[in-house]
Motif scaffolding. Structure first.
Motif, PDB file in Angstrom:
ATOM      1  N   VAL A   1       8.204  55.724 -22.260  1.00 40.04           N
ATOM      2  CA  VAL A   1       7.154  56.292 -23.112  1.00 40.04           C
ATOM      3  C   VAL A   1       6.263  57.217 -22.289  1.00 40.04           C
ATOM      4  O   VAL A   1       5.876  58.293 -22.762  1.00 40.04           O
ATOM      5  CB  VAL A   1       6.335  55.163 -23.775  1.00 40.04           C
ATOM      6  CG1 VAL A   1       5.128  55.734 -24.474  1.00 40.04           C
ATOM      7  CG2 VAL A   1       7.190  54.393 -24.741  1.00 40.04           C
ATOM      8  N   ILE A   2       5.983  56.831 -21.049  1.00 35.90           N
ATOM      9  CA  ILE A   2       5.139  57.688 -20.196  1.00 35.90           C
ATOM     10  C   ILE A   2       5.834  59.029 -19.963  1.00 35.90           C
ATOM     11  O   ILE A   2       5.215  60.094 -20.076  1.00 35.90           O
ATOM     12  CB  ILE A   2       4.825  56.975 -18.861  1.00 35.90           C
ATOM     13  CG1 ILE A   2       3.916  55.785 -19.135  1.00 35.90           C
ATOM     14  CG2 ILE A   2       4.143  57.933 -17.889  1.00 35.90           C
ATOM     15  CD1 ILE A   2       3.686  54.906 -17.943  1.00 35.90           C
ATOM     16  N   ILE A   3       7.138  58.992 -19.673  1.00 39.53           N
ATOM     17  CA  ILE A   3       7.866  60.246 -19.444  1.00 39.53           C
ATOM     18  C   ILE A   3       7.865  61.102 -20.711  1.00 39.53           C
ATOM     19  O   ILE A   3       7.647  62.316 -20.668  1.00 39.53           O
ATOM     20  CB  ILE A   3       9.304  59.946 -18.976  1.00 39.53           C
ATOM     21  CG1 ILE A   3       9.249  59.310 -17.587  1.00 39.53           C
ATOM     22  CG2 ILE A   3      10.131  61.224 -18.938  1.00 39.53           C
ATOM     23  CD1 ILE A   3      10.595  58.953 -17.031  1.00 39.53           C
ATOM     24  N   ALA A   4       8.090  60.419 -21.854  1.00 38.68           N
ATOM     25  CA  ALA A   4       8.097  61.183 -23.112  1.00 38.68           C
ATOM     26  C   ALA A   4       6.734  61.798 -23.363  1.00 38.68           C
ATOM     27  O   ALA A   4       6.630  62.907 -23.896  1.00 38.68           O
ATOM     28  CB  ALA A   4       8.505  60.278 -24.259  1.00 38.68           C
TER      29      ALA A   4
ATOM     30  N   GLY B   1      14.852  53.079 -19.910  1.00 40.71           N
ATOM     31  CA  GLY B   1      13.900  54.160 -19.663  1.00 40.71           C
ATOM     32  C   GLY B   1      14.458  55.498 -20.086  1.00 40.71           C
ATOM     33  O   GLY B   1      13.790  56.292 -20.763  1.00 40.71           O
ATOM     34  N   LEU B   2      15.721  55.739 -19.733  1.00 43.43           N
ATOM     35  CA  LEU B   2      16.390  56.990 -20.124  1.00 43.43           C
ATOM     36  C   LEU B   2      16.455  57.100 -21.644  1.00 43.43           C
ATOM     37  O   LEU B   2      16.145  58.140 -22.236  1.00 43.43           O
ATOM     38  CB  LEU B   2      17.806  56.994 -19.522  1.00 43.43           C
ATOM     39  CG  LEU B   2      18.672  58.216 -19.781  1.00 43.43           C
ATOM     40  CD1 LEU B   2      18.016  59.433 -19.186  1.00 43.43           C
ATOM     41  CD2 LEU B   2      20.054  58.034 -19.192  1.00 43.43           C
ATOM     42  N   GLU B   3      16.848  55.988 -22.272  1.00 39.01           N
ATOM     43  CA  GLU B   3      17.011  55.981 -23.733  1.00 39.01           C
ATOM     44  C   GLU B   3      15.686  56.289 -24.418  1.00 39.01           C
ATOM     45  O   GLU B   3      15.606  57.167 -25.276  1.00 39.01           O
ATOM     46  CB  GLU B   3      17.536  54.611 -24.169  1.00 39.01           C
ATOM     47  CG  GLU B   3      18.154  54.581 -25.537  1.00 39.01           C
ATOM     48  CD  GLU B   3      17.137  54.539 -26.639  1.00 39.01           C
ATOM     49  OE1 GLU B   3      17.396  55.139 -27.681  1.00 39.01           O
ATOM     50  OE2 GLU B   3      16.059  53.934 -26.469  1.00 39.01           O
ATOM     51  N   VAL B   4      14.641  55.561 -24.021  1.00 33.36           N
ATOM     52  CA  VAL B   4      13.345  55.692 -24.709  1.00 33.36           C
ATOM     53  C   VAL B   4      12.762  57.079 -24.491  1.00 33.36           C
ATOM     54  O   VAL B   4      12.276  57.716 -25.434  1.00 33.36           O
ATOM     55  CB  VAL B   4      12.373  54.594 -24.225  1.00 33.36           C
ATOM     56  CG1 VAL B   4      10.981  54.849 -24.758  1.00 33.36           C
ATOM     57  CG2 VAL B   4      12.856  53.242 -24.660  1.00 33.36           C
ATOM     58  N   SER B   5      12.858  57.595 -23.255  1.00 32.23           N
ATOM     59  CA  SER B   5      12.266  58.918 -23.025  1.00 32.23           C
ATOM     60  C   SER B   5      13.004  59.975 -23.836  1.00 32.23           C
ATOM     61  O   SER B   5      12.377  60.846 -24.451  1.00 32.23           O
ATOM     62  CB  SER B   5      12.259  59.255 -21.539  1.00 32.23           C
ATOM     63  OG  SER B   5      13.527  59.065 -20.985  1.00 32.23           O
ATOM     64  N   CYS B   6      14.346  59.899 -23.860  1.00 25.20           N
ATOM     65  CA  CYS B   6      15.116  60.884 -24.636  1.00 25.20           C
ATOM     66  C   CYS B   6      14.816  60.759 -26.126  1.00 25.20           C
ATOM     67  O   CYS B   6      14.590  61.761 -26.814  1.00 25.20           O
ATOM     68  CB  CYS B   6      16.614  60.682 -24.426  1.00 25.20           C
ATOM     69  SG  CYS B   6      17.144  61.107 -22.795  1.00 25.20           S
ATOM     70  N   ALA B   7      14.814  59.511 -26.632  1.00 28.97           N
ATOM     71  CA  ALA B   7      14.645  59.320 -28.078  1.00 28.97           C
ATOM     72  C   ALA B   7      13.290  59.830 -28.530  1.00 28.97           C
ATOM     73  O   ALA B   7      13.191  60.562 -29.519  1.00 28.97           O
ATOM     74  CB  ALA B   7      14.797  57.847 -28.422  1.00 28.97           C
ATOM     75  N   LEU B   8      12.237  59.484 -27.791  1.00 28.95           N
ATOM     76  CA  LEU B   8      10.900  59.917 -28.206  1.00 28.95           C
ATOM     77  C   LEU B   8      10.765  61.435 -28.097  1.00 28.95           C
ATOM     78  O   LEU B   8      10.122  62.070 -28.935  1.00 28.95           O
ATOM     79  CB  LEU B   8       9.830  59.216 -27.364  1.00 28.95           C
ATOM     80  CG  LEU B   8       9.613  57.743 -27.711  1.00 28.95           C
ATOM     81  CD1 LEU B   8       8.595  57.123 -26.791  1.00 28.95           C
ATOM     82  CD2 LEU B   8       9.149  57.600 -29.144  1.00 28.95           C
TER      83      LEU B   8
END
Lengths: 511, 155
Positions: free
Chosen positions: B42-45, B130-137
Motif C-alpha cells: 500500500v505504501i508503494i502504491a 507486496g508486489l500483488e498489492v502495489s500493482c493492484a492498487l
C-alpha cells in the motif's frame, strides 16, 4: 503419499492457481488460455468430486494447513489448534458434490454463452469456486469470513459482467449487502476470539459458555448468513442480482447462496448446537423459512421478467430448506425419527434446488440468448422453434412445483410429512406455496412456449450444443434423483443430516 | 485531471525514491516488525498516487497497465505455487524454515537484534503479496484516472 491425502488442500489451491494462471495466459497467448481454462475446470471439479466420494466412503477428513503432517491438528505443547484446520464431514462433502455438478454445467454453458471466451470471466468463476469450496470445508471461523469475502467479491464482479446500468446497480446492491453481512460475521468472530482466544469451530464448540455476548455473536452470525442466503426480510438483493447476472453465473450464484446457508447451518448446529436456548434460534429459522416461502412466491406471481420471476422463486424455495432444517434444529436429536426426516428433506432440497433452479435459469438464459427478450409479454410460441429447451424447461418446472417423477417431489414430500407432525400449519403453508409455484410456472410455460408464433420471433433458432448439453446434464440428475430418491437419501443425504445433528462427532474430528 | 505546478512535480519526484524504499523496507521486514506485504504494498502504491496527483493526465503513460496486471497475477500464482511446494508435508508448510537455505537460518535465543535471514517462506510470501498489492492498487488508480463518465449514468 498419495495426492488424495492432500485433496482437501488442493480444493483451494487448484481454483486459486488456475484463476491466476488464466489471467497470466490471457496476456501471453489466446491458444494457451483456451487449454488452461478447460484443464483447470476439469481438475477443480474432479478434485471436489473425488474428495466428496472419499469422505462418503471413508468418513470425515481432517487437514491442517502447514503442519508437519496434515493430521496433526494441535502443535506440540499447546492445547488449542492455532493452525487453520479443514474438517470435511459428510455435510461438507455433500456441498462439494453439489457445487461440482452445477459448476460443470455452468462451465459447459459458458463455453458458448460468453461469446468471446474471456479470461476475466473464467478467472472470476474459479475464484467463486474457491470461495464456495472453502466455505464448505473450513473449520476456522476467521477463514469462514475470508472465504465469504472471496465469494462475495468475485460474485459481485461477475453479476456486472455484461456492463450495463441495471447490472451495475444489481452488482452494487449485492456488494453492499455482502459487505454488511461480512462485517457482521467479522464482528461475531471478534467477539468469540476475544473471549476464548481461538477460532477453530470444533475447539470453540467445546468451551463455549453461552454468555450474553456469545448470544450476540450467534444472533449476528445467523442474521448475516441468512441475509447472504437470501431469506426473506433481507431478500431484496436476490431478484436484482439473479436476474441481471449472465445465466451460467446465476446458476452458480444459487449454489453460492446455498454455501451461505451451509455456513448458517454449520454455525447453528456444530458451533452452537449445545446452546440450551437453541430452540429460539430454531423457531427464528423456521419463521424465516415460512416467510421466505410465502412472500417469495407471492412476489413471483405478478413478475413479467422471466429471470426476475425465477429469482423470487429461488427465495421461496430457500424457505423449504430453512423450514426442514429448522425443525431438525428444534428437536435436535437423532432419536426423533421425524426430526431426522425433516432435516433430510431440507438437505435433500438443497441439492434438488441447486439442480432444478440452475436448470431453469439456464433455460431462461437460452431464451434470452436466442430471442434477446426477457419480458414474458413479448415471448410466444417458442416450443416450435426451441423444442429441446422446452423439454428442459418442463423438467425444471415440474421439479420446482414438486410433481412426481422429479427430485422436487421427493424432498418436498419429506418436508410435508415430517413438518405435519410438528405443526400441521407448516405443511399446509408449504403445500399452498407449492401450488402457487406450479401456477406461476404454468403461466411462464403458456406465455413463452405455447401460443401463436410471433413475427418478431420467426428466425429464432435452438441454442448451440454445449448449452443444450449443460441443460441436459442437469435434467438427467433431476430425473435420476426423482426416480431413485432412496438411493440418494441413503448414500449422501442421510450421512449429511447425521453429520449436522451429531455435534460430538464434529468436535471429536479435531482429535 | 489537471497537473500541478512545477514545484509540486519536482517535490513529488524527490520524495518518490525514499517513499518506495520505505515501502520495500516494510515488505522485507514483514516477518520481524509490524507491517508486511500488504502494508508495504500500500505504501508503494501511495507513491504512485502521489505521482498521479502531481502529474495529472501526463502520468497515464508512465506506467503500463498490462504489465502491472501480469505482475499482479504472477505474484498471486507464485504465492499458491510456494504453498504447493510444501505439499511434501502439507499445504502451506514452511519448508524453508531452519533449512539453512534462503531465509533458512534459525532464530537465536534471547533478545537480540532482528535477523532478516529467518522465517523460511514467510518473507518470500510477503514479497509476493507486496508486489500483488502495489500493482493492484496502482491499476485501480490508473483506471480511476482514465475513467470517463458512463453514458448510462443517471438513466
Amino acid at each position: 503419499m498419495s495426492l488424495l491425502q492432500h485433496s482437501v488442500a488442493l480444493l483451494i489451491a487448484f481454483p486459486l492457481a488456475f484463476a491466476f494462471l488464466t489471467a497470466i495466459t490471457e496476456k501471453l497467448s489466446a491458444k494457451v488460455k483456451n487449454i488452461v481454462v478447460p484443464v483447470g475446470m476439469l481438475s477443480v471439479v474432479c478434485t471436489a468430486f473425488l474428495t466428496s466420494v472419499d469422505v462418503f466412503a471413508n468418513g470425515t477428513k481432517v487437514y491442517t494447513m502447514g503442519a508437519e503432517l496434515p493430521s496433526i491438528t494441535m502443535p506440540a505443547k499447546l492445547a488449542i489448534p492455532i493452525r487453520i484446520v479443514f474438517i470435511v464431514d459428510a455435510f461438507s462433502a455433500f456441498m462439494l458434490l453439489l457445487s461440482s455438478i452445477v459448476a460443470t454445467a455452468a462451465f459447459l454453458y459458458s463455453a458458448s454463452f460468453i461469446r468471446e471466451a474471456q479470461a476475466k470471466y473464467y478467472s472470476l468463476l474459479f475464484l467463486m469456486l474457491a470461495g464456495m469450496f472453502g466455505l464448505a470445508c473450513t473449520a476456522d471461523l476467521f477463514n469462514l469470513f475470508v472465504f465469504l469475502e472471496v465469494l462475495s467479491i468475485s460474485s459481485a464482479a461477475l453479476i456486472a459482467f455484461f456492463v450495463d446500468f441495471k447490472a451495475s446497480e444489481a452488482s452494487y446492491k449485492y456488494l453492499i449487502v455482502s459487505s454488511l453481512a461480512s462485517l457482521m460475521v467479522l464482528l461475531a468472530v471478534g467477539i468469540l476470539y476475544a473471549q476464548y482466544d481461538m477460532l477453530n469451530i470444533a475447539a470453540l464448540a467445546k468451551v463455549l459458555r453461552f454468555s450474553f455476548v456469545d448470544i450476540i455473536a450467534l444472533a449476528l452470525l445467523v442474521s448475516a448468513l441468512a441475509m447472504k442466503a437470501g431469506s426473506v426480510p433481507m431478500h431484496f438483493w436476490v431478484p436484482d442480482a439473479y436476474s441481471r447476472a449472465p445465466a451460467a453465473i446465476t446458476a452458480t450464484l444459487v449454489v453460492a447462496s446455498q454455501s451461505c446457508l451451509y455456513a448458517l447451518f454449520r454455525v447453528s448446529f456444530s458451533l452452537f448446537g449445545a446452546f440450551p436456548l437453541i430452540h429460539i434460534i430454531a423457531y427464528a429459522i423456521i419463521l424465516l423459512g415460512i416467510l421466505s416461502m410465502f412472500i417469495g412466491v407471492t412476489m413471483a406471481l405478478p413478475q413479467k421478467d422471466i429471470k426476475r420471476l425465477m429469482a423470487y422463486h429461488a427465495i421461496s424455495q430457500t424457505g423449504y430448506m430453512l423450514l426442514g432444517v429448522g425443525i431438525g434444529l428444534l428437536v435436535g436429536n437423532t432419536a426423533n425419527i421425524y426430526a431426522l426426516k425433516a432435516m433430510e428433506g431440507g438437505i435433500f432440497h438443497i441439492i434438488n434446488h441447486a439442480l432444478y433452479k440452475g436448470l431453469l435459469f439456464l433455460t431462461a438464459g437460452a431464451i434470452i440468448y436466442s430471442t434477446g427478450k426477457r419480458n414474458l409479454d413479448e415471448l410466444s410460441g417458442l416450443a416450435r422453434r426451441m423444442p429441446a429447451t422446452t423439454i428442459f424447461f418442463i423438467t425444471g418446472a415440474a421439479a420446482i412445483a414438486g410433481l412426481p417423477p422429479t427430485n422436487g417431489f421427493a424432498s418436498k414430500l419429506l418436508i410435508y410429512e415430517s413438518s405435519y407432525i410438528f405443526n400441521p400449519l407448516f405443511s399446509i403453508i408449504a403445500m399452498i406455496v407449492s401450488i402457487l409455484t406450479l401456477v406461476s410456472f404454468v403461466k411462464v410455460f403458456c406465455s413463452a412456449f405455447l401460443g401463436p408464433e410471433l413475427k418478431a420471433l420467426s428466425n429464432v433458432k435452438e441454442v448451440p450444443k454445449p448449452m443444450l448439453f449443460a441443460m441436459g446434464m442437469l435434467s438427467f440428475f433431476i430425473i435420476i434423483f426423482g426416480l431413485f430418491p432412496d438411493i440418494v437419501l441413503n448414500t449422501i443425504v442421510e450421512p449429511a443430516a447425521m453429520a449436522l445433528l451429531n455435534q460430538k462427532a464434529y468436535i471429536g474430528a479435531l482429535g | 485531471m489537471r497537473d500541478m505546478s512545477k514545484i509540486v512535480k519536482i517535490t513529488a519526484l524527490v520524495v518518490l525514491a525514499p517513499l518506495i524504499t520505505f515501502g520495500l523496507y516494510i515488505i522485507a521486514h514483514g516477518h520481524l516488525t509490524p507491517g508486511g506485504g500488504f502494508q508495504g504494498g500500500v505504501i508503494i502504491a501511495s507513491c504512485f498516487a502521489l505521482l498521479f496527483i502531481a502529474f495529472g493526465k501526463q502520468s497515464k503513460h508512465m506506467l503500463n497497465k498490462e504489465l502491472l496486471s501480469v505482475a499482479e497475477s504472477l505474484a498471486l500464482f507464485g504465492f499458491v505455487f510456494l504453498a504447493l511446494l510444501g505439499l511434501r508435508k502439507s499445504f502451506l508448510n514452511n519448508f524453508l524454515a531452519n533449512s539453512g537455505a534462503m531465509f533458512g537460518a534459525s532464530v537465536p535465543f534471547g533478545t537480540k537484534e532482528a535477523y532478516i535471514n529467518t522465517a523460511g517462506t514467510i518473507p518470500l510470501m510477503n514479497i509476493l503479496i507486496g508486489l500483488e498489492v502495489s500493482c493492484a492498487l496502482t491499476i485501480i488508480m490508473l483506471l480511476m484516472l482514465n475513467e470517463k463518465v458512463s453514458k448510462h449514468a443517471g438513466k
